[in-house]
Structure formats: C-alpha cells, structure tokens
Design a protein around this motif. Structure first.
Motif, PDB file in Angstrom:
ATOM      1  N   LEU A 210       0.838  -1.394  -0.036  1.00  0.00           N
ATOM      2  CA  LEU A 210      -0.266   0.311  -0.085  1.00  0.00           C
ATOM      3  C   LEU A 210       1.154   1.410  -0.023  1.00  0.00           C
ATOM      4  O   LEU A 210       0.587   2.516  -0.423  1.00  0.00           O
ATOM      5  N   LEU A 211       2.145   1.275   1.142  1.00  0.00           N
ATOM      6  CA  LEU A 211       2.802   1.999   0.572  1.00  0.00           C
ATOM      7  C   LEU A 211       3.827   2.388  -0.739  1.00  0.00           C
ATOM      8  O   LEU A 211       3.453   3.198  -1.687  1.00  0.00           O
ATOM      9  N   ARG A 212       4.103   1.428  -1.149  1.00  0.00           N
ATOM     10  CA  ARG A 212       4.394   1.332  -2.623  1.00  0.00           C
ATOM     11  C   ARG A 212       3.803   1.807  -3.618  1.00  0.00           C
ATOM     12  O   ARG A 212       3.926   2.399  -4.951  1.00  0.00           O
ATOM     13  N   ASP A 219      -7.743   7.007  -1.196  1.00  0.00           N
ATOM     14  CA  ASP A 219      -8.090   6.099  -0.027  1.00  0.00           C
ATOM     15  C   ASP A 219      -6.928   5.775   1.064  1.00  0.00           C
ATOM     16  O   ASP A 219      -7.174   4.074  -0.062  1.00  0.00           O
ATOM     17  N   PHE A 220      -6.707   5.839   1.898  1.00  0.00           N
ATOM     18  CA  PHE A 220      -5.979   5.501   2.398  1.00  0.00           C
ATOM     19  C   PHE A 220      -6.293   4.498   4.117  1.00  0.00           C
ATOM     20  O   PHE A 220      -5.752   3.982   5.183  1.00  0.00           O
ATOM     21  N   SER A 221      -8.085   4.372   3.301  1.00  0.00           N
ATOM     22  CA  SER A 221      -9.151   3.888   4.858  1.00  0.00           C
ATOM     23  C   SER A 221      -8.391   1.877   4.716  1.00  0.00           C
ATOM     24  O   SER A 221      -8.115   1.755   6.280  1.00  0.00           O
ATOM     25  N   ALA A 222      -7.600   1.133   3.857  1.00  0.00           N
ATOM     26  CA  ALA A 222      -7.806  -0.413   4.140  1.00  0.00           C
ATOM     27  C   ALA A 222      -6.012  -0.046   4.766  1.00  0.00           C
ATOM     28  O   ALA A 222      -6.259  -0.378   6.274  1.00  0.00           O
ATOM     29  N   LEU A 223      -4.756   0.934   4.697  1.00  0.00           N
ATOM     30  CA  LEU A 223      -3.822   1.009   5.505  1.00  0.00           C
ATOM     31  C   LEU A 223      -3.203   1.481   6.974  1.00  0.00           C
ATOM     32  O   LEU A 223      -3.255   0.715   7.775  1.00  0.00           O
ATOM     33  N   GLN A 224      -4.747   1.979   6.885  1.00  0.00           N
ATOM     34  CA  GLN A 224      -5.219   2.559   8.515  1.00  0.00           C
ATOM     35  C   GLN A 224      -5.945   1.767   9.364  1.00  0.00           C
ATOM     36  O   GLN A 224      -5.579   1.272  10.605  1.00  0.00           O
ATOM     37  N   ALA A 225      -6.481   0.807   8.630  1.00  0.00           N
ATOM     38  CA  ALA A 225      -7.365  -0.076   9.587  1.00  0.00           C
ATOM     39  C   ALA A 225      -5.722  -2.058   9.649  1.00  0.00           C
ATOM     40  O   ALA A 225      -6.417  -2.035  10.748  1.00  0.00           O
ATOM     41  N   LEU A 226      -5.605  -1.693   9.358  1.00  0.00           N
ATOM     42  CA  LEU A 226      -3.735  -2.037   9.444  1.00  0.00           C
ATOM     43  C   LEU A 226      -3.218  -1.991  10.419  1.00  0.00           C
ATOM     44  O   LEU A 226      -2.685  -2.103  11.298  1.00  0.00           O
ATOM     45  N   ALA A 227      -3.623  -0.700  10.134  1.00  0.00           N
ATOM     46  CA  ALA A 227      -2.402  -0.026  11.639  1.00  0.00           C
ATOM     47  C   ALA A 227      -3.207  -0.313  13.025  1.00  0.00           C
ATOM     48  O   ALA A 227      -2.504  -0.353  13.665  1.00  0.00           O
ATOM     49  N   ALA A 356       3.363  10.710   8.734  1.00  0.00           N
ATOM     50  CA  ALA A 356       4.244  11.983   8.355  1.00  0.00           C
ATOM     51  C   ALA A 356       3.466  12.257   6.780  1.00  0.00           C
ATOM     52  O   ALA A 356       3.540  13.710   7.296  1.00  0.00           O
ATOM     53  N   ARG A 357       2.969  11.315   6.325  1.00  0.00           N
ATOM     54  CA  ARG A 357       2.363  12.027   5.290  1.00  0.00           C
ATOM     55  C   ARG A 357       1.566  12.743   5.472  1.00  0.00           C
ATOM     56  O   ARG A 357       0.538  13.087   4.302  1.00  0.00           O
ATOM     57  N   GLY A 358      -0.057  12.390   6.413  1.00  0.00           N
ATOM     58  CA  GLY A 358      -1.092  12.169   6.424  1.00  0.00           C
ATOM     59  C   GLY A 358      -2.554  11.609   5.515  1.00  0.00           C
ATOM     60  O   GLY A 358      -3.032  11.700   6.039  1.00  0.00           O
ATOM     61  N   PHE A 359      -2.010  10.332   5.395  1.00  0.00           N
ATOM     62  CA  PHE A 359      -2.215   8.921   5.398  1.00  0.00           C
ATOM     63  C   PHE A 359      -2.859   8.735   6.392  1.00  0.00           C
ATOM     64  O   PHE A 359      -4.186   8.266   5.288  1.00  0.00           O
ATOM     65  N   ILE A 360      -2.086   8.663   7.246  1.00  0.00           N
ATOM     66  CA  ILE A 360      -2.987   8.002   8.241  1.00  0.00           C
ATOM     67  C   ILE A 360      -3.591   8.714   9.131  1.00  0.00           C
ATOM     68  O   ILE A 360      -2.206   9.367   9.764  1.00  0.00           O
TER      69      ILE A 360
END
Length: 483
Positions: A210-212, A219-227, A356-360
C-alpha cells in the motif's frame, strides 16, 4: 519464459511417447520408488528455502546493495556502474518457484492452510517480478497446462489493484482463510507452522504494498485499518526470515565465497556520510574498520564513491587499504546473518511515513522510535541513550521529518533483497547519484531488462508490454513510481 518452454516441451514429448506406447506401458514402466506427486510440505520447504536465499544473497547482497549504495565495487561488479542486464536467472527462478506453489495447491495432500500460505508466497514472488521488470505475465503466467503458452503481460496497476486477482486482494483473502482455519501445515521453515505469524506477515506485506502504490492512491482506509488491527508484526520475534546455519549446505554463501568476491563489496561514501552524521554504532557491525587502521586504538571507517572504474580509483589516489569492507557478520561466521523477507522495523517505518504524509492517523514518534529500536536490537547493537534527542535523528514536526524517517528505513533494509532500491525509487530518499563512470548517462536506473528469452519466444506480448512501459530499457519507470 524458460519455464514456459520447458513445460511445453515436456507436454509435447509426453504426448508423443503416449501415442507410441503399448497398452501395458504404464505397468511396465511404473517405478514404485519414485512418487508421482511431491508432498506439499517438501514443496513448501523448497519454495521458502530457495526464495529467501535468493532474496538475501544473489539479489540482496550481490546486486541491490550496489543499487541502493550500501556496496561500492572496486573492479568487477559492473552493476555498480549500471550495466544492469536482464537478471534472467532470477526471472526463471521465480517462475520455477511459482510452479512449485501451483503444485502445492494441486496436491491431494494439500489443505486450505497450504493454499493460503502458497498464495502469500505467490503474492510476494509476483511483487518481485513487477517491481523489477514493470508489466509482467501474471494472470496467464502459469497457464501452460491449459494451453496458454504465450502469456500476456498484465499491467503493474492491475497486478497490484485488481479487486479479485491483485496482490493486495489475494493477501486479504489469504488472511481471512488462515484466521478461520483449523488446518495445519508442515515443512514451514519460515514460521514453523505458526499460522498466526503468517497472518501478521501477510498483513505487513499489505502495508509494504500500500505504501508502494501510495502515489497512485487517494483512499488509505485499508492502511489505517491495518495500522489499527494489532495484527501486524509486533516485534522482532515476528520477523519473516530464515536463519543461515553453521553447517553446510545452509551457510551464508559469502562465508564460502572467494576472497575476491568479498573484497568487491566496499563501504560506500553514501553510507559513510550518513552513518557518521548520525554517529551510528551500527556502522561498526555492518562494516569493518579499514584494513590499514583495524589494529589502531581508534580504527577508521571509510567509504568509496559508487560507480567508478579501476582507472578512476587508481588515478584519484584512493588507497583501497583505507576503505572499509563489510562487517565480520557477513564473512567470518557462516550463520552471522539471516535470509530476510521482512523485518518488524520495516512495518514500523512504513507506518511512521504514512502518518508523516497524512495518510493515516497515529503517533509518528512511536512508530519511528519503535522501528529504530528494533533495528538496533536486530543487530545486537546498544542504542545510545541520547540517540533520539540528536538533531540529526529527532523528529521535530518540520519538513525534514520525512527525510529522517526514510533515510533510517533505507539503512535498515541493507541486504533485504531489492527493497531498499524500491524505496529509493519511490521516494528519492536518500538522494543517490550515479557514479562518475556509469553506463547510463548519469541516470539512476529503475528496472532490469526483460529476459532475452521473452523476445524470442513471446515476442508479440513482449513488444506490446515494452511499448506500453515506454521501452525495454533500464530507465522506464513503472506505474507506481511515475511522478
């Protein structure tokens, strides 16, 4: 492609033999001591052992360490001057391993856990293919048994993001299967059959991917859910790695390599500059003091500029006796390092970057400090008490935070396959420059060439893919890294 050809020839030979045989051919030629189908546990061991060793040594230490500027060559390793070639041996090895995974799934002795673990490893291997070559055969890649001998090249975008067949979707399905399975697996030299650790690995791979592709995402909701899941790697105990052993044949290959091979890998000016600016004691573990000063009270660590010819090195007055080699863990001990797929620290650095990038949302300092602490612990190095307060290290909410996070991540990925190279290509951090004698007109390369066998045996699909990515050259950027 070599594997497609071999499979095609095998099928043709088999058909010819069968049509010419007598009715009792199978009975006469049956070998009861040679089983027709290999057990999934042995296939899994083979996939894990071979792919981890390739990632750590041939692809990591011997190739990517030059591209990511952890190593500088003094003469023979022309990849340091960006004479890239096709890396076809790895291409062929990956397709051979993918074929083994297909055999795991086809085995009557397999189960849903074997299949899910196979899918996780399949996703990892396909990510290697697409990140090294861009568009590659994917959905038709293993279709030779069904008559698809000339597989199309799927786009990198679809390989990652297709909602059914994409790498991330496959990992999500694998996690769901393993979380609800009571099946067991054997032959697991990575996690010893611990399916919980396979789930954490699969989720952490999703964070990596997802970072790649984050430049192409909104949409970074999947990344937030993993975090937020608590189901990522939680410590170094969850690291995805296979230790090398003290006994042959499972030793780190550099331990038995020629002295010339070892001497080709020198500390770089890039690593020298960054590690000294950090005053980082990991330098003394991953590199050795220069031969000229190794017995001094205060030994010196010195790097060499990448991408130089022997003539340039000689004419500039560089004394190689003053240049550091890699540390003793790589050379003096057969089991001094591990064959790594992924460390816990990488996941924590990824989450720090995402914050830091504001994704999550999350605490960037916690992720960042967890990552660095884990890296020090992994290399059995004492973390200096003042390390996180040093101006070169501490996050202060400024625009330099991202550079600090990504530079630390870069260093933590030494010898982890091509992962450091992928991150440099995606982020430009650290800023790596082509050496003075490079073969690429001063440009930093972003891929290998397609194997020559593809041009010969799958030319139409090869031509279409080459045109689509902007030409089969080492500067054609992939979908996820384009600006």
């Amino acid at each position: 492609m070599k594997n497609y050809i071999k499979l095609l020839l095998a099928l043709l030979v088999s058909a010819t033999v069968i049509t010419a045989c007598t009715d009792d051919f199978n009975e006469i030629n049956e070998n009861n001591n040679n089983p027709e189908m290999v057990s999934p546990q042995f296939l899994l061991t083979n996939v894990l052992s071979i792919s981890s060793d390739l990632n750590a040594y041939e692809q990591g230490f011997r190739q990517s360490n030059y591209l990511a500027q952890f190593s500088a060559s003094i003469e023979f390793e022309r990849i340091d001057r960006y004479e890239m070639g096709s890396n076809s041996e790895y291409w062929n090895s990956i397709f051979g391993l993918l074929s083994d995974i297909q055999s795991i799934k086809a085995s009557t002795a397999s189960n849903e856990a074997y299949n899910a673990v196979g899918d996780i490893m399949q996703s990892y291997l396909y990510s290697q293919l697409t990140d090294l070559w861009n568009d590659v055969p994917y959905t038709e890649a293993l279709g030779a048994l069904d008559g698809a001998f000339l597989p199309k090249y799927d786009t990198q975008e679809s390989i990652y993001t297709d909602p059914q067949t994409g790498l991330i979707a496959v990992l999500q399905k694998s996690v769901a299967t393993l979380e609800n399975s009571n099946a067991t697996i054997e032959g697991d030299v990575l996690f010893n059959g611990d399916l919980t650790k396979w789930v954490k690995f699969a989720n952490s791979l999703q964070v990596r991917y997802l970072l790649r592709i984050s430049k192409r995402s909104t949409d970074f909701s999947a990344l937030q859910a993993l975090a937020d899941s608590g189901n990522l790697m939680q410590s170094n105990a969850d690291n995805a790695l296979i230790p090398y052993l003290s006994s042959a044949p499972n030793q780190f290959p550099l331990f038995n390599a020629s002295s010339g091979t070892y001497n080709e890998h020198r500390m770089t000016a890039t690593a020298d500059s960054i590690l000294k600016s950090w005053n980082d004691p990991r330098m003394m573990v991953l590199y050795s003091a220069s031969p000229a000063t190794s017995n001094n009270t205060t030994p010196e660590y010195n790097g060499l500029v990448n991408g130089q010819s022997t003539n340039t090195i000689a004419s500039s007055g560089v004394d190689l006796n003053n240049i550091s080699l890699f540390g003793s863990i790589f050379r003096d001990a057969p089991d001094g390092v591990d064959a790594q797929y992924m460390q816990y620290s990488e996941t924590q650095f990824a989450l720090a970057e995402a914050v830091a990038r504001g994704f999550i949302s999350g605490d960037v300092n916690t992720y960042y400090e967890n990552a660095i602490t884990a890296s020090f612990d992994y290399y059995n190095t004492v973390l200096p008490a003042d390390y996180f307060t040093r101006p070169e290290i501490a996050l202060d909410g400024s625009e330099t935070d991202l550079t600090k996070i990504l530079a630390q991540k870069w260093f933590s990925l030494i010898s982890v396959g091509h992962e450091a190279w992928f991150n440099v290509r995606r982020t430009g951090i650290p800023s790596l420059k082509a050496g003075p004698d490079n073969f690429n007109e001063g440009k930093y390369p972003v891929r290998y060439l397609y194997p020559e066998s593809e041009q010969a045996s799958n030319n139409a699909n090869y031509q279409e893919a080459s045109s689509r990515i902007g030409g089969d050259n080492i500067n054609s950027k992939g979908w996820w890294e384009k600006e």
